[in-house]
Design a protein around this motif. Structure first.
Motif, PDB file in Angstrom:
ATOM      1  N   ALA A 143       0.824  -1.210   0.000  1.00 52.05           N
ATOM      2  CA  ALA A 143       0.000   0.000   0.000  1.00 52.05           C
ATOM      3  C   ALA A 143       0.854   1.255   0.000  1.00 52.05           C
ATOM      4  O   ALA A 143       2.002   1.253   0.455  1.00 52.05           O
ATOM      5  N   ASP A 144       0.259   2.332  -0.475  1.00 47.99           N
ATOM      6  CA  ASP A 144       0.949   3.625  -0.481  1.00 47.99           C
ATOM      7  C   ASP A 144      -0.097   4.723  -0.428  1.00 47.99           C
ATOM      8  O   ASP A 144      -1.228   4.569  -0.913  1.00 47.99           O
ATOM      9  N   TRP A 145       0.288   5.845   0.185  1.00 47.21           N
ATOM     10  CA  TRP A 145      -0.557   7.040   0.244  1.00 47.21           C
ATOM     11  C   TRP A 145       0.011   8.087  -0.700  1.00 47.21           C
ATOM     12  O   TRP A 145       1.217   8.165  -0.907  1.00 47.21           O
ATOM     13  N   ARG A 146      -0.870   8.961  -1.209  1.00 44.93           N
ATOM     14  CA  ARG A 146      -0.392  10.076  -2.021  1.00 44.93           C
ATOM     15  C   ARG A 146      -1.386  11.236  -1.933  1.00 44.93           C
ATOM     16  O   ARG A 146      -2.598  11.038  -2.014  1.00 44.93           O
ATOM     17  N   LEU A 147      -0.873  12.450  -1.747  1.00 43.24           N
ATOM     18  CA  LEU A 147      -1.699  13.653  -1.758  1.00 43.24           C
ATOM     19  C   LEU A 147      -1.776  14.159  -3.193  1.00 43.24           C
ATOM     20  O   LEU A 147      -0.754  14.498  -3.787  1.00 43.24           O
ATOM     21  N   LEU A 148      -2.973  14.187  -3.741  1.00 43.24           N
ATOM     22  CA  LEU A 148      -3.186  14.613  -5.125  1.00 43.24           C
ATOM     23  C   LEU A 148      -4.054  15.863  -5.154  1.00 43.24           C
ATOM     24  O   LEU A 148      -4.966  16.022  -4.339  1.00 43.24           O
ATOM     25  N   HIS A 149      -3.772  16.740  -6.120  1.00 38.70           N
ATOM     26  CA  HIS A 149      -4.554  17.956  -6.307  1.00 38.70           C
ATOM     27  C   HIS A 149      -5.359  17.841  -7.598  1.00 38.70           C
ATOM     28  O   HIS A 149      -4.811  17.507  -8.657  1.00 38.70           O
ATOM     29  N   ALA A 150      -6.648  18.138  -7.510  1.00 38.14           N
ATOM     30  CA  ALA A 150      -7.521  17.998  -8.679  1.00 38.14           C
ATOM     31  C   ALA A 150      -7.050  18.849  -9.848  1.00 38.14           C
ATOM     32  O   ALA A 150      -7.220  18.476 -11.008  1.00 38.14           O
ATOM     33  N   SER A 151      -6.435  20.003  -9.549  1.00 37.02           N
ATOM     34  CA  SER A 151      -5.975  20.898 -10.618  1.00 37.02           C
ATOM     35  C   SER A 151      -4.876  20.280 -11.464  1.00 37.02           C
ATOM     36  O   SER A 151      -4.572  20.777 -12.547  1.00 37.02           O
ATOM     37  N   ASP A 152      -4.270  19.197 -10.979  1.00 37.04           N
ATOM     38  CA  ASP A 152      -3.240  18.502 -11.759  1.00 37.04           C
ATOM     39  C   ASP A 152      -3.822  17.465 -12.709  1.00 37.04           C
ATOM     40  O   ASP A 152      -3.081  16.824 -13.464  1.00 37.04           O
ATOM     41  N   TYR A 153      -5.153  17.294 -12.663  1.00 36.27           N
ATOM     42  CA  TYR A 153      -5.770  16.247 -13.476  1.00 36.27           C
ATOM     43  C   TYR A 153      -6.996  16.753 -14.234  1.00 36.27           C
ATOM     44  O   TYR A 153      -7.988  16.046 -14.388  1.00 36.27           O
ATOM     45  N   GLY A 154      -6.921  17.991 -14.688  1.00 35.28           N
ATOM     46  CA  GLY A 154      -7.952  18.516 -15.572  1.00 35.28           C
ATOM     47  C   GLY A 154      -9.147  19.143 -14.898  1.00 35.28           C
ATOM     48  O   GLY A 154     -10.175  19.364 -15.544  1.00 35.28           O
ATOM     49  N   VAL A 155      -9.057  19.442 -13.610  1.00 36.93           N
ATOM     50  CA  VAL A 155     -10.170  20.047 -12.880  1.00 36.93           C
ATOM     51  C   VAL A 155      -9.746  21.452 -12.431  1.00 36.93           C
ATOM     52  O   VAL A 155      -8.726  21.603 -11.761  1.00 36.93           O
ATOM     53  N   PRO A 156     -10.507  22.506 -12.771  1.00 40.17           N
ATOM     54  CA  PRO A 156     -10.083  23.877 -12.462  1.00 40.17           C
ATOM     55  C   PRO A 156     -10.338  24.305 -11.018  1.00 40.17           C
ATOM     56  O   PRO A 156     -10.922  25.359 -10.761  1.00 40.17           O
ATOM     57  N   GLN A 157      -9.955  23.487 -10.073  1.00 39.56           N
ATOM     58  CA  GLN A 157      -9.995  23.857  -8.656  1.00 39.56           C
ATOM     59  C   GLN A 157      -8.885  23.104  -7.942  1.00 39.56           C
ATOM     60  O   GLN A 157      -8.385  22.090  -8.431  1.00 39.56           O
ATOM     61  N   LEU A 158      -8.493  23.593  -6.783  1.00 38.71           N
ATOM     62  CA  LEU A 158      -7.376  22.995  -6.051  1.00 38.71           C
ATOM     63  C   LEU A 158      -7.722  21.585  -5.586  1.00 38.71           C
ATOM     64  O   LEU A 158      -7.105  20.618  -5.963  1.00 38.71           O
TER      65      LEU A 158
END
Length: 414
Positions: A143-158
């Motif tokens: 298993a692994d955790w990761r903090l992802l931001h929506a703005s990095d995947y095509g969504v115009p919000q943080l």
């Protein structure tokens, strides 16, 4: 190639569901507590098996019937970890994270994907995270955790989300986190056509003011009233973009709205900012319910990006990576977990080779005592000593306080 099957718990209105579908998964089951969100799922995917009720209630579904499913996924409740809340973690009756992890021992899915708020990544929950990793390791998962931001995947919000992905040992070497591909459109560019829907001639001017990435959209809860765009800081950010965050509008601005008008967003606009095509995914209920469903969702493009990587791993695409030791989230927890006798702070310090200061160890112990049954006891040296007790989180116990809480607060839980 046969399609990959997913069971989704705490499915909400389908943000994660749609993303996983686009990634190549077929839903074997979706379970959701909120009747209106479940109605949204049925409205858009009438052939899906959608169960309505408490996901931990055996009368709603039987995990044993979905053994060896390809993916177990869900967006379990976030209040136990939210920075805006009390961060009670395992002591919060709404916490289902640990329970979802235990499902891996029953269902034996090939992969697990759980998402939650950024607060779960904070130092306060380092031991909680370590417990999850260690428990999954015991069950045969990497298993692994990761903090992802929506703005990095095509969504115009943080919209930062903390995501856990776990796979069986034979599939894990093929998983890699999705690469970021920052959004190319701003709030103004994304919404200008919807703002102009009723002929507002200043929509283009407004779009120039809104030439930014949005703050995180907050859906709120049944407990805290109607729809608005979040706390004071978020409303201030929206105001800087020419948006009135004190509520949600029924319609786009009228044709004669002035140039300096700060419009409210409509439900359709919020859905688009979450990554939905508002013309293809419809929401059940009245305006506030729709907004809450949308605002609490996992953006479909982010779920799709992670889902595609899980699909690739399950199909053993690419070259396998050499397995490396998972990041240790809490050395104090790991030392106490391995110890047979209670340890003083000085003894803990010695066993972790000084990687934390005595003050940091003391703080970690305070956090541990919130999530585990442990109290300091007197040692021979006169210093308090600590022994790790049972995890306080709900993992399916018949006598857990969660059952009483849910019975009393069912109408306010969301």
């Amino acid at each position: 190639m046969s399609s990959l099957r997913v069971v989704e718990i705490c499915a909400g209105a389908g943000g994660q569901a749609l993303g996983l579908e686009l990634a190549g998964f077929e839903h074997a089951l979706a379970v959701e507590l909120d009747p209106m969100a479940a109605e949204t799922l049925k409205l858009n995917r009438p052939k899906w098996d959608v169960r309505v009720g408490d996901v931990a209630d055996p009368a709603v579904w039987d995990p044993e019937q979905f053994r060896d499913v390809d993916l177990l996924a869900g967006g379990v409740p976030c209040p136990p970890f939210s920075i805006a809340g009390k961060q009670l973690g395992a002591n919060d009756e709404r916490d289902l994270f640990a329970w979802a992890v235990e499902l891996c021992g029953i269902m034996r899915p090939r992969a697990l994907m759980l998402e939650n708020v950024r607060g779960l990544s904070a130092p306060r929950f380092s031991a909680y995270r370590q417990h999850v990793l260690d428990r999954l390791n015991e069950l045969g998962y990497v298993a692994d955790w990761r903090l992802l931001h929506a703005s990095d995947y095509g969504v115009p919000q943080l919209r930062p989300r903390f995501v856990l992905v776990a796979l069986r040992e034979e599939d894990a070497p093929y998983f890699i986190w999705p690469e970021a591909s920052p959004v190319g459109r701003t709030v103004g560019e994304e919404l200008v056509d919807l703002m102009a829907a009723n002929g507002w001639k200043h929509a283009s001017h407004w779009a120039g003011r809104a030439n930014k990435i949005a703050p995180t959209i907050v859906g709120g809860s049944k407990k805290h009233g109607g729809a608005d765009l979040g706390p004071t800081r978020a409303k201030r950010a929206w105001r800087d973009m020419g948006v009135d965050g004190l509520g949600v509008a029924d319609a786009a601005p009228s044709a004669d709205a002035p140039e300096d008008h700060d419009p409210k967003l409509t439900v359709e606009m919020v859905a688009r900012l979450q990554g939905w095509d508002e013309k293809k995914w419809h929401f059940a209920g009245r305006k506030t319910s729709k907004y809450r469903q949308i605002g609490n969702a996992f953006p479909p493009p982010v779920a799709r990006a992670i889902g595609r990587q899980i699909v690739a791993a399950l199909n053993h695409e690419g070259e396998p990576r050499v397995h490396t030791e998972a990041v240790a989230h809490d050395e104090v927890y790991r030392v106490l977990r391995a110890a047979t006798d209670p340890l003083t702070i000085a003894e803990i310090f010695e066993r972790i080779d000084g990687s934390l200061t005595l003050e940091e160890i003391e703080l970690r112990l305070k956090h541990l005592m919130r999530d585990f049954n442990m109290q300091p006891i007197d040692s021979e040296s006169g210093e308090p000593a600590y022994k790790l007790g049972d995890f306080r989180a709900f993992i399916g116990q018949d006598d857990h306080v969660r059952h009483e809480y849910l019975a009393q607060m069912r109408s306010k839980v969301s």
